[in-house]
Design an enzyme around this catalytic site. Structure first.
Site, short mmCIF file in Angstrom:
data_model
loop_
_atom_site.label_atom_id
_atom_site.label_comp_id
_atom_site.label_asym_id
_atom_site.label_seq_id
_atom_site.Cartn_x
_atom_site.Cartn_y
_atom_site.Cartn_z
N PRO A 95 -7.90 -6.78 -0.46
CG PRO A 95 -9.34 -5.08 -1.15
CD PRO A 95 -8.99 -5.93 0.04
CB CYS A 96 -3.62 -7.83 -4.22
SG CYS A 96 -4.20 -9.45 -3.68
N PRO A 97 -4.01 -4.56 -4.54
CG PRO A 97 -5.55 -3.69 -6.09
CD PRO A 97 -5.43 -4.68 -4.95
CG PHE A 131 0.07 -4.45 0.34
CD1 PHE A 131 0.78 -3.72 1.28
CD2 PHE A 131 -1.29 -4.65 0.54
CE1 PHE A 131 0.15 -3.20 2.40
CE2 PHE A 131 -1.92 -4.14 1.67
CZ PHE A 131 -1.20 -3.41 2.59
#
Length: 321
Positions: free
Chosen positions: A73-75, A77
Site C-alpha cells: 500500500p502507498c498511503p 508514503f
C-alpha cells in the site's frame, strides 16, 4: 521450466501481467479486494487467487518460489497523505519482509509511490536495506517513470529489487526506451471515434502529450474522477474532462470536452484491451487507477529473470568444471 512467483497485494493484475510476460508463473496471488480478485479470476481462471489480508497470509507453503512480488500500500508514503510511514497501520513492508523470511525467494520486487524516496523516509529505507541484508539479499530502490517504458503516462513509481547477495552482480536495471511513448490522442483516437464522433480528429490533435499520473482514489471518497485539481487542469489541456468517467465514447454529434471510459484509462495504464475489469464503473476504475503498469513490471521482471538465468549458467559451468 517457467519460474514461479508469489504475488501479494496483486490488485487487478497489472504487475501480474508484467510478471507473466517475463516468464513467471504465479504459485499464488493474494489480494484483499473482492472485485480485484474477481477480475483476476475472470481473466486467468487457472491462477490460484486467494482473497485475504496479507497480515494473515502464511508464506511457508510457497517456500522456494523464485520471486516474491507485490505493490504494498502507498498511503503511508504518499505526498497526498500524512506520510506516517512505519507509524501508519497500512504500512505492510514488515509483512513483506516476514514473507521474504518464510519463502526465501531468489529475488524480491516491490512497488510503491515516489514519496517513498523522500528525505523524510531515509531512515526507513536504510532500515529496510539492513533487514534485507540480514536475510541475505542485496537491495536497491529506484524511481522509474512509466513513460520511459512505452506507457503514455508520466506515472513515477519506486521499484525495490532485492536479490540474493551472491547473485547481485548479474542484475541490471532495465534500459529506458529511446522512443517517446504515444500521446494520449494517438493512444485513444480509435476509441474516441468508435461511436462516430465527428470531433475525434480535432481532439486527437489537441491531446498531443502523454497523460498525467492516473489515480485510483480511495473507497472513502465519492465516485471516480481523474484526480485532484492540478491533475484535472492537466487533463483539460489535453481536451479531457477529469470530473468523472464516461460509460461510453462520445456519440456522433457530441459537443464539448469528452470524458474517458474505464477501457480508455486501462489502455493508458498499459493494460491490453482484452483485459476485463469486474464490477461497476467506480470499482472498475479504482482497480485500473491503482494498478502497476504491466510494461513497467515486465521490464523489471525480465531483468530479474535474466539475472537468474545468468546465475544458473554460471553455476552450471562451475559444476561442469
Amino acid at each position: 521450466m517457467p519460474r514461479t512467483c508469489v504475488e501479494i497485494c496483486a490488485g487487478a493484475g497489472g504487475q501480474a501481467l508484467g510478471l507473466e510476460a517475463a516468464g513467471f508463473e504465479p504459485d499464488v496471488l493474494l489480494e484483499i479486494d473482492d472485485k480485484a480478485c474477481e477480475t483476476l479470476r475472470l481473466n486467468r481462471p487457472n491462477w490460484n487467487v486467494v482473497e485475504g489480508d496479507l497480515r494473515e497470509f502464511d508464506g511457508t507453503p510457497f517456500k522456494g518460489a523464485d520471486l516474491l512480488a507485490g505493490g504494498v500500500p502507498c498511503p503511508p508514503f504518499s505526498v497526498a497523505g500524512k506520510q506516517l510511514g512505519a507509524d501508519d497501520e497500512r504500512d505492510l513492508f514488515p509483512e513483506a519482509l516476514r514473507l521474504v523470511e518464510e519463502i526465501q525467494p531468489r529475488a524480491v520486487m516491490l512497488e510503491n509511490v515516489r514519496g517513498f524516496m523522500g528525505a523524510v523516509f531515509e531512515d526507513y529505507r536504510l532500515k529496510l536495506k539492513a533487514r534485507f541484508q540480514e536475510l541475505g539479499y542485496w537491495s536497491e530502490p529506484r524511481l522509474l517513470n512509466a513513460s520511459d517504458f512505452g506507457v503514455p503516462q508520466l506515472r513515477p513509481r519506486v521499484v525495490i529489487v532485492a536479490i540474493r547477495e551472491h547473485e547481485r552482480h548479474h542484475f541490471r536495471w532495465p534500459q529506458v526506451m529511446q522512443d517517446n511513448p504515444k500521446t494520449v490522442g494517438e493512444t485513444l483516437y480509435d476509441m474516441m471515434k468508435a461511436s462516430g464522433w465527428k470531433g475525434a480528429a480535432k481532439w486527437k490533435t489537441r491531446a498531443n502529450d502523454i497523460a498525467p499520473t492516473i489515480v485510483g482514489g480511495s473507497k472513502k471518497h465519492g465516485g471516480p474522477d481523474l484526480g485532484p485539481t492540478r491533475a484535472k487542469r492537466a487533463w483539460a489541456t489535453l481536451g479531457v474532462c477529469g470530473m468523472g468517467i464516461a460509460n461510453s465514447p462520445p456519440d456522433r454529434d457530441f459537443v464539448g470536452t469528452p470524458r474517458l471510459t474505464v477501457e480508455m484509462v486501462a489502455r493508458l495504464q498499459g493494460f491490453p484491451d482484452d483485459w476485463k475489469f469486474a464490477g461497476r464503473k467506480t470499482p472498475a476504475y479504482r482497480q485500473v487507477g491503482n494498478a502497476f503498469p504491466p510494461p513497467v513490471a515486465a521490464a523489471v521482471a525480465t531483468q530479474i529473470a535474466a539475472a537468474m538465468d545468468a546465475a544458473d549458467a554460471e553455476n552450471g559451468s562451475e559444476q561442469a568444471a
